[in-house]
Every structure is written in C-alpha cells, then in structure tokens.
Design a protein around this motif. Structure first.
Motif, short mmCIF file in Angstrom:
data_model
loop_
_atom_site.label_atom_id
_atom_site.label_comp_id
_atom_site.label_asym_id
_atom_site.label_seq_id
_atom_site.Cartn_x
_atom_site.Cartn_y
_atom_site.Cartn_z
N VAL A 128 -87.34 35.23 -19.91
CA VAL A 128 -88.12 35.01 -18.93
C VAL A 128 -88.43 33.70 -18.52
O VAL A 128 -88.28 33.10 -17.62
N TYR A 129 -88.71 32.87 -19.52
CA TYR A 129 -89.13 31.37 -19.33
C TYR A 129 -87.81 30.69 -19.14
O TYR A 129 -87.77 29.93 -18.41
N TRP A 131 -85.14 31.80 -17.95
CA TRP A 131 -84.69 32.09 -16.65
C TRP A 131 -85.52 31.60 -15.39
O TRP A 131 -84.96 31.00 -14.48
N LYS A 132 -86.88 31.39 -15.53
CA LYS A 132 -87.58 30.77 -14.74
C LYS A 132 -87.45 29.23 -14.53
O LYS A 132 -87.47 28.53 -13.63
N PHE A 133 -87.80 28.92 -15.68
CA PHE A 133 -87.73 27.22 -15.87
C PHE A 133 -86.55 26.74 -16.33
O PHE A 133 -86.44 25.39 -16.49
#
Length: 143
Positions: A128-129, A131-133
């Motif tokens: 998730v990290y 993918w987001k950043f």
C-alpha cells in the motif's frame, strides 16, 4: 532409581535427570579455610558480579546482549552465593519448560500461523505504501 546424593541442598536425581551440584561456596579450599580471606573473596565476587549485571542492565535499552550479560553476572554470583544458585536453577528450569512447550506440535503450528499472518500484514502495508507513494523515502537526503 534415585542416584542423587544425600547432602543438604542437593536435589536427588530422578531417571533422565542429572544430579545438581551442592549449594554453597565454590571458592578454593585455602580461601574457605581463612575467614577474612573468604569474606574478601565474597566481596570481590559480589563486586565483579554486580559490575557485569549492571552492564547487562545498561545493555537492555542499548545495543548488546543485555539478558545474556545479566545471566552471566548471576552465574558469577552463583559461584559464591546460595541465593544466586537458586535463582539460576529456577531460571534454567523455566527455560527448559518453555523450550519443551515450544517443541509441542500444536504450539509450533500456532506460532507458524501467527508469523505467516504477521508477514502478510507487513507485506500488504508495504505494498500500500509503495502503491500510494512510490519508492520514495519519507525523508529527504541531501546529496
């Protein structure tokens, strides 16, 4: 079959169990024969053991083998003091019991399942990290 000694402070050995050493001072005989020398010996052992235990306590929050050093200091004290010998015997018994419990197939299976769940959660959080950043770090490094 009981093969242990009948000395006070020594637990008799049972099948599959080795006899424990007698409690008390392990100072050389010539030191034990002189009261003043033996007292000086005990003070020296206490001071050295205290220094090692204190170093272990300092290592608990700092990098280093804190618990290992603390048990080393206790072992130093156990060469001279009955209370330290009893604490080490109790600790050894508890560690052996914990090791036996850890070898139980049900406990091992549970630990493997919990570790797998934990690793999956960490992998999802990392995904998730990223993918987001993206692969950027949250801090800036000046070149």
């Amino acid at each position: 079959m009981n093969t242990g000694s009948n000395e006070p402070g020594v637990a008799p050995a049972t099948d599959g169990e080795k006899a424990e050493q007698p409690l008390g001072s392990r100072a050389p005989a010539f030191v034990q024969a002189r009261k003043t020398l033996h007292l000086s010996w005990q003070v020296g052992v206490f001071i050295v053991g205290f220094a090692v235990v204190a170093a272990g306590i300092v290592m608990l929050p700092l990098p280093g083998p804190g618990w290992l050093v603390i048990f080393g200091g206790m072992a130093i004290w156990a060469t001279e003091f009955v209370w330290a010998q009893l604490v080490l015997r109790w600790t050894k018994r508890k560690v052996t019991e914990a090791a036996q419990r850890a070898l139980d197939p049900k406990v091992r299976r549970r630990n493997i399942i919990l570790t797998t769940i934990g690793l999956v959660i960490v992998a999802v959080l990392v995904a998730v990290y990223v993918w987001k950043f993206g692969l950027e770090m949250p801090w800036k490094i000046k070149e």
